[in-house]
Design a protein around this motif. Structure first.
Motif, PDB file in Angstrom:
ATOM      1  N   ILE A  93       0.907  -1.137   0.019  1.00 50.93           N
ATOM      2  CA  ILE A  93      -0.010  -0.169   0.056  1.00 50.93           C
ATOM      3  C   ILE A  93       0.802   1.066   0.118  1.00 50.93           C
ATOM      4  O   ILE A  93       0.787   2.313  -0.868  1.00 50.93           O
ATOM      5  CB  ILE A  93      -1.177  -0.171   1.142  1.00 50.93           C
ATOM      6  CG1 ILE A  93      -1.785  -1.328   0.962  1.00 50.93           C
ATOM      7  CG2 ILE A  93      -1.468   1.361   1.403  1.00 50.93           C
ATOM      8  CD1 ILE A  93      -2.925  -1.357   2.242  1.00 50.93           C
ATOM      9  N   ASN A  94       1.962   1.174   0.728  1.00 53.92           N
ATOM     10  CA  ASN A  94       2.735   2.465   0.889  1.00 53.92           C
ATOM     11  C   ASN A  94       3.722   2.699  -0.581  1.00 53.92           C
ATOM     12  O   ASN A  94       3.636   3.696  -1.126  1.00 53.92           O
ATOM     13  CB  ASN A  94       3.833   2.196   2.032  1.00 53.92           C
ATOM     14  CG  ASN A  94       3.199   2.489   2.983  1.00 53.92           C
ATOM     15  OD1 ASN A  94       2.424   3.384   3.464  1.00 53.92           O
ATOM     16  ND2 ASN A  94       3.884   1.936   4.310  1.00 53.92           N
ATOM     17  N   TYR A  95       4.047   1.438  -0.967  1.00 58.79           N
ATOM     18  CA  TYR A  95       4.678   1.587  -2.286  1.00 58.79           C
ATOM     19  C   TYR A  95       3.815   2.070  -3.491  1.00 58.79           C
ATOM     20  O   TYR A  95       4.289   3.018  -4.277  1.00 58.79           O
ATOM     21  CB  TYR A  95       5.180   0.142  -2.744  1.00 58.79           C
ATOM     22  CG  TYR A  95       5.953   0.159  -4.019  1.00 58.79           C
ATOM     23  CD1 TYR A  95       7.158   0.278  -4.073  1.00 58.79           C
ATOM     24  CD2 TYR A  95       5.269  -0.243  -5.257  1.00 58.79           C
ATOM     25  CE1 TYR A  95       7.991   0.471  -5.239  1.00 58.79           C
ATOM     26  CE2 TYR A  95       6.172  -0.292  -6.513  1.00 58.79           C
ATOM     27  CZ  TYR A  95       7.495   0.204  -6.280  1.00 58.79           C
ATOM     28  OH  TYR A  95       8.242  -0.109  -7.350  1.00 58.79           O
ATOM     29  N   LEU A  96       2.466   1.763  -3.329  1.00 57.92           N
ATOM     30  CA  LEU A  96       1.547   2.350  -4.528  1.00 57.92           C
ATOM     31  C   LEU A  96       0.945   3.730  -4.127  1.00 57.92           C
ATOM     32  O   LEU A  96       0.744   4.306  -4.891  1.00 57.92           O
ATOM     33  CB  LEU A  96       0.346   1.414  -4.531  1.00 57.92           C
ATOM     34  CG  LEU A  96       0.889  -0.104  -4.997  1.00 57.92           C
ATOM     35  CD1 LEU A  96      -0.461  -0.951  -4.935  1.00 57.92           C
ATOM     36  CD2 LEU A  96       1.310   0.098  -6.351  1.00 57.92           C
ATOM     37  N   THR A  97       1.095   4.115  -2.843  1.00 60.62           N
ATOM     38  CA  THR A  97       0.356   5.292  -2.667  1.00 60.62           C
ATOM     39  C   THR A  97       1.526   6.622  -2.363  1.00 60.62           C
ATOM     40  O   THR A  97       1.184   7.697  -2.200  1.00 60.62           O
ATOM     41  CB  THR A  97      -0.547   5.336  -1.339  1.00 60.62           C
ATOM     42  OG1 THR A  97       0.239   4.758  -0.402  1.00 60.62           O
ATOM     43  CG2 THR A  97      -1.812   4.227  -1.791  1.00 60.62           C
ATOM     44  N   LYS A  98       2.678   6.323  -1.882  1.00 58.77           N
ATOM     45  CA  LYS A  98       3.610   7.184  -1.268  1.00 58.77           C
ATOM     46  C   LYS A  98       4.774   7.695  -2.303  1.00 58.77           C
ATOM     47  O   LYS A  98       5.507   8.373  -1.929  1.00 58.77           O
ATOM     48  CB  LYS A  98       4.496   6.580  -0.328  1.00 58.77           C
ATOM     49  CG  LYS A  98       3.517   6.203   1.030  1.00 58.77           C
ATOM     50  CD  LYS A  98       3.368   7.544   2.097  1.00 58.77           C
ATOM     51  CE  LYS A  98       2.314   7.351   3.031  1.00 58.77           C
ATOM     52  NZ  LYS A  98       2.344   6.475   4.002  1.00 58.77           N
TER      53      LYS A  98
END
Ligand SMILES: Cc1cc2nc3c(=O)[nH]c(=O)nc-3n(C[C@H](O)[C@H](O)[C@H](O)COP(=O)(O)O)c2cc1C
Length: 279
Positions: A93-98
């Motif tokens: 999730i972090n990889y895709l949103t940050k």
């Protein structure tokens, strides 16, 4: 004081716009002189107070865990890493949103680490200039023109040369034991280095510091300050910003409590009479 690496994912400009406390830029001497000049100029323009040249990574240490896990920057998708991503959904999730993974100080010059996967060991061995010598360090020191430290000094002889080339500080460090396997602990080298150069530059003790009492021991031995990596990174991994704030509060509380218990009211009260060494 906060220090940021040349290999950081956040730029000196962005950091400078967020904080106005003292800042240190940690510099790796690359083969690409354009990259080196750019790092120095950007750190200076962003009002960084200290430049630290790391001198213990002329080649990568044998990082066996990295070899086993296949860790690279950016991460390579392997069966094992896919499993890790699947079992830790926040990573994905972090990889895709940050936002995109970037190394802002390097990316205009090298593709390794951002567009091309590279292990840290391989990066050191191929991108850094293995012929770096004392003259190069002296030139960097005078080019920077401000507080300049060598990070990774472990001997009296090198500490004295750091004084000779105009350094205002040294970080007595073995890179957290991640480079030369079997090297002594920085704390064990500290007394002789402080005795030799402690009145000529700031001696910072680094590595293995995980408690306020570790800081008190290093300061008692004569270090001007302590620094560390994992002392905040474990907290960051476990609890993000709140974790780091909690860790810093705990270090501070421990320092204050233990200084009270030792009967010290100020850092300058700390001295070698607080320590006993096994014979
Ligand atoms: C995840 C990680 C990344 C690091 N990156 C750098 C770096 O980019 N430049 C550098 O000079 N040292 C780097 N280091 C080494 C630290 O600056 C420091 O020398 C070491 O962590 C001190 O030991 P400690 O972790 O026991 O405090 C890194 C250490 C860790 C754990």
């Amino acid at each position: 004081m906060f220090g940021v690496s040349a290999l950081a994912t956040v730029s000196v400009e962005e950091i400078s716009s967020m904080i106005d406390t003292p800042k240190m830029f940690q510099f790796y001497f690359h083969k690409d002189r354009g990259l080196n000049d750019s790092c120095l100029e950007r750190a200076k323009a962003a009002n960084f107070d200290v430049m630290a040249l790391t001198v213990d990574t002329i080649t990568g240490g044998n990082r066996e865990r990295d070899l086993r896990t296949g860790f690279t920057s950016p991460p390579k998708l392997t069966l094992a890493s896919l499993y890790s991503f699947a079992t830790k959904p926040m990573w994905g999730i972090n990889y895709l949103t940050k936002g995109k993974f970037e190394l802002p100080h390097l990316q205009d010059f090298v593709k390794e680490g951002t567009d091309v996967n590279s292990s840290i060991g391989n990066y050191f061995s191929t991108m850094l200039d293995q012929s770096m010598n004392w003259k190069d360090a002296e030139n960097l020191c005078s080019k920077w023109g401000g507080h300049f430290a060598l990070k990774g000094i472990m001997s009296v002889e090198d500490a004295k040369r750091a004084v000779d080339i105009g350094c205002t500080g040294i970080m007595v460090s073995n890179h957290g034991g991640r480079q030369l396997d079997g090297s002594r602990a920085p704390f064990d080298q500290l007394a002789e280095i402080v005795d030799a150069v402690g009145d000529k530059l700031d001696v910072i003790c680094e590595g293995g510091i995980h408690r306020g009492t570790h800081m008190l021991k290093a300061l008692s031995l004569g270090a001007k300050a302590c620094s560390g990596g994992r002392l905040y990174l474990y907290a960051l991994a476990a609890g993000g910003q709140a974790g780091v704030e909690r860790a810093l509060e705990k270090y501070k509380a421990e320092l204050v409590r233990d200084m009270k218990l030792m009967g010290c009211t100020k850092i300058s009260d700390l001295n070698r009479s607080n320590l006993r060494f096994r014979k």
